[in-house]
Design a protein around this motif. Structure first.
Motif, short mmCIF file in Angstrom:
data_model
loop_
_atom_site.label_atom_id
_atom_site.label_comp_id
_atom_site.label_asym_id
_atom_site.label_seq_id
_atom_site.Cartn_x
_atom_site.Cartn_y
_atom_site.Cartn_z
N LEU A 1 -17.88 31.88 -14.03
CA LEU A 1 -18.47 32.15 -15.35
C LEU A 1 -18.90 33.61 -15.47
N ASN A 2 -18.38 34.31 -16.49
CA ASN A 2 -18.77 35.72 -16.64
C ASN A 2 -20.15 35.85 -17.29
N LEU A 3 -20.65 37.06 -17.37
CA LEU A 3 -22.04 37.26 -17.79
C LEU A 3 -22.33 36.85 -19.24
N GLN A 4 -21.33 36.99 -20.13
CA GLN A 4 -21.58 36.76 -21.55
C GLN A 4 -22.09 35.34 -21.85
N PRO A 5 -21.34 34.29 -21.44
CA PRO A 5 -21.85 32.94 -21.72
C PRO A 5 -23.16 32.63 -20.98
N ILE A 6 -23.33 33.23 -19.80
CA ILE A 6 -24.59 33.01 -19.06
C ILE A 6 -25.76 33.55 -19.88
N LYS A 7 -25.59 34.77 -20.39
CA LYS A 7 -26.68 35.38 -21.17
C LYS A 7 -26.94 34.58 -22.44
N GLU A 8 -25.86 34.17 -23.10
CA GLU A 8 -26.02 33.40 -24.35
C GLU A 8 -26.79 32.11 -24.13
N ILE A 9 -26.40 31.37 -23.09
CA ILE A 9 -27.06 30.09 -22.83
C ILE A 9 -28.53 30.33 -22.44
N CYS A 10 -28.76 31.31 -21.59
CA CYS A 10 -30.14 31.58 -21.15
C CYS A 10 -31.02 31.97 -22.33
N ASN A 11 -30.50 32.83 -23.20
CA ASN A 11 -31.29 33.25 -24.36
C ASN A 11 -31.61 32.08 -25.27
N LYS A 12 -30.60 31.23 -25.49
CA LYS A 12 -30.79 30.12 -26.41
C LYS A 12 -31.77 29.07 -25.86
N HIS A 13 -31.76 28.89 -24.55
CA HIS A 13 -32.56 27.80 -23.98
C HIS A 13 -33.79 28.29 -23.21
N GLY A 14 -34.14 29.55 -23.40
CA GLY A 14 -35.37 30.06 -22.80
C GLY A 14 -35.35 30.10 -21.28
N ILE A 15 -34.16 30.25 -20.70
CA ILE A 15 -34.08 30.38 -19.23
C ILE A 15 -34.32 31.85 -18.89
N GLU A 16 -35.34 32.10 -18.11
CA GLU A 16 -35.72 33.50 -17.82
C GLU A 16 -34.73 34.18 -16.88
N ILE A 17 -34.22 35.31 -17.34
CA ILE A 17 -33.32 36.12 -16.50
C ILE A 17 -33.69 37.60 -16.68
N PRO A 18 -33.42 38.40 -15.68
CA PRO A 18 -33.65 39.84 -15.87
C PRO A 18 -32.58 40.41 -16.79
N SER A 19 -32.63 41.69 -17.07
CA SER A 19 -31.60 42.29 -17.93
C SER A 19 -30.91 43.44 -17.20
N GLY A 20 -29.86 43.94 -17.83
CA GLY A 20 -29.17 45.13 -17.34
C GLY A 20 -28.66 44.99 -15.91
N LYS A 21 -28.89 46.06 -15.15
CA LYS A 21 -28.34 46.12 -13.79
C LYS A 21 -28.94 45.05 -12.88
N GLU A 22 -30.19 44.71 -13.15
CA GLU A 22 -30.84 43.70 -12.31
C GLU A 22 -30.12 42.35 -12.44
N LEU A 23 -29.70 42.01 -13.68
CA LEU A 23 -28.97 40.76 -13.89
C LEU A 23 -27.59 40.84 -13.25
N ASP A 24 -26.95 41.97 -13.45
CA ASP A 24 -25.63 42.19 -12.87
C ASP A 24 -25.70 42.01 -11.33
N ASP A 25 -26.70 42.59 -10.72
CA ASP A 25 -26.86 42.48 -9.26
C ASP A 25 -27.16 41.04 -8.83
N LEU A 26 -27.97 40.36 -9.63
CA LEU A 26 -28.36 38.98 -9.28
C LEU A 26 -27.16 38.03 -9.31
N LEU A 27 -26.24 38.28 -10.26
CA LEU A 27 -25.15 37.32 -10.46
C LEU A 27 -23.80 37.77 -9.89
N HIS A 28 -23.82 38.83 -9.10
CA HIS A 28 -22.57 39.25 -8.45
C HIS A 28 -22.78 39.47 -6.96
N ILE A 29 -21.76 39.11 -6.20
CA ILE A 29 -21.75 39.40 -4.76
C ILE A 29 -20.55 40.32 -4.55
#
Ligand SMILES: [Zn+2]
Length: 332
Positions: A32-60
């Motif tokens: 799953l790429n970042l776009q749908p992850i961000k959309e779902i999190c925003n819509k359902h109030g799931i707390e995630i960081p933004s920008g590079k911090e999110l990119d680092d959290l969701l990539h290995i």
């Protein structure tokens, strides 16, 4: 620090896009790429960081120190399937990305238990929603997609697994669910009676069986999967390369190893890709297919896996025949 034999992985994503491909080992959330992850999190109030911090959290992108670290992104990913729309958005996005890589057929892996817990629904509803989304977006994307349901060593529950099998058989799902898989920490004891259940799934219900085994070099787990469960395929199977008898057995029984080069490198289970077990599998005639495991999480497509395989082995001839191996060992 890299040693002189290490391969610096550079994603080129070019040459092998031309090849028609099948993806037989890919986890839905890891694709799953970042776009749908961000959309779902925003819509359902799931707390995630933004920008590079999110990119680092969701990539290995570099090897991690432990499997636990590799699974860190799932702290977010497991929260995503809140309802039918979420699962549909996830499946739609993943299939669109596969289409760009010229993949014609995919077996997506997903944990029904994660879905049931995140969405608060029963087994039948969860399976209905997943199958509905897959069937709908197969036709939109032009990719044939099937589902392999995963169960975890961590919380394996025999009663739940039995209910799950009955639900699969009862609803049929238009043939969407084609297999089951055992995942999770291979250091944990093998779940009691799991082999009995897996044999039943295969022999009575006609499901394909694959088992994550030998990924962290536990040979006994490979033996158990092949001998006791009757696995059709083995996920990763690195440990098999340490035992000639086991490789002979895999070849004789035509058990296919799902080889995920980049994943093995990033989990730290293969430190030097030039010595990846796939080289032994080729030498011993062990059937194998190339797969990604978690392409979006690793930022590494199936075409990239092909390219990496060519760099490691120099066997482009095997890539030209990969689609026939993939067809032969698909569960559909
Ligand atoms: Zn996997």
């Amino acid at each position: 620090m890299r040693d002189e034999y290490d391969i610096i992985v550079i994603m080129t994503n070019g040459k092998y896009i031309e090849f028609k491909k099948r993806e037989l080992h890919c986890h839905l959330c890891g694709a799953l790429n970042l776009q749908p992850i961000k959309e779902i999190c925003n819509k359902h109030g799931i707390e995630i960081p933004s920008g590079k911090e999110l990119d680092d959290l969701l990539h290995i992108r570099e090897p991690v120190g432990s499997m636990l670290e590799y699974f860190q992104p799932w702290s977010i990913l497991k929260q995503l399937p809140r309802n039918k729309n979420c699962i549909e958005m996830m499946i739609s996005s993943v299939l669109k990305d596969f289409k760009k890589d010229n993949i014609e057929y995919v077996e997506l892996r997903y944990s029904p238990l994660t879905f049931i817990q995140a969405a608060g629904v029963d087994i039948d509803t969860a399976l209905d929603w997943i199958a509905y989304s897959i069937q709908k977006h197969e036709s939109y994307s032009g990719i044939r997609a099937r589902l392999v349901l995963t169960m975890s060593r961590f919380n394996f529950d025999f009663d739940f697994a039995e209910k799950l099998l009955k639900s699969i058989v009862r609803s049929n799902m238009g043939g969407t669910i084609v297999g089951i898989d055992l995942v999770g920490d291979e250091g944990l004891p093998i779940p009691a009676d799991a082999s009995k259940l897996f044999r039943k799934a295969k022999e009575e219900y006609g499901l394909g069986l694959t088992v994550h085994a030998g990924e962290t070099w536990n040979l006994e787990n490979v033996r158990w999967a092949v001998d006791e469960c009757g696995a059709d395929r083995i996920g990763h199977g690195l440990a098999a390369s340490s035992c000639e008898k086991m490789m002979d057995l895999l070849r004789e029984k035509d058990v296919c190893v799902e080889v995920c080069l980049q994943s093995n490198y990033l989990t730290g289970n293969v430190k030097n890709l030039k010595k990846h077990p796939v080289i032994k599998f080729i030498e011993f005639g062990v059937p194998f297919v190339l797969c990604t495991d978690n392409p979006a999480l690793q930022d590494f497509s199936l075409s990239d896996e092909y390219e990496l395989f060519e760099k490691i082995t120099g066997r482009e001839d095997l890539l030209e025949h990969m689609i026939s191996m993939q067809r032969k060992h698909s569960f559909e």
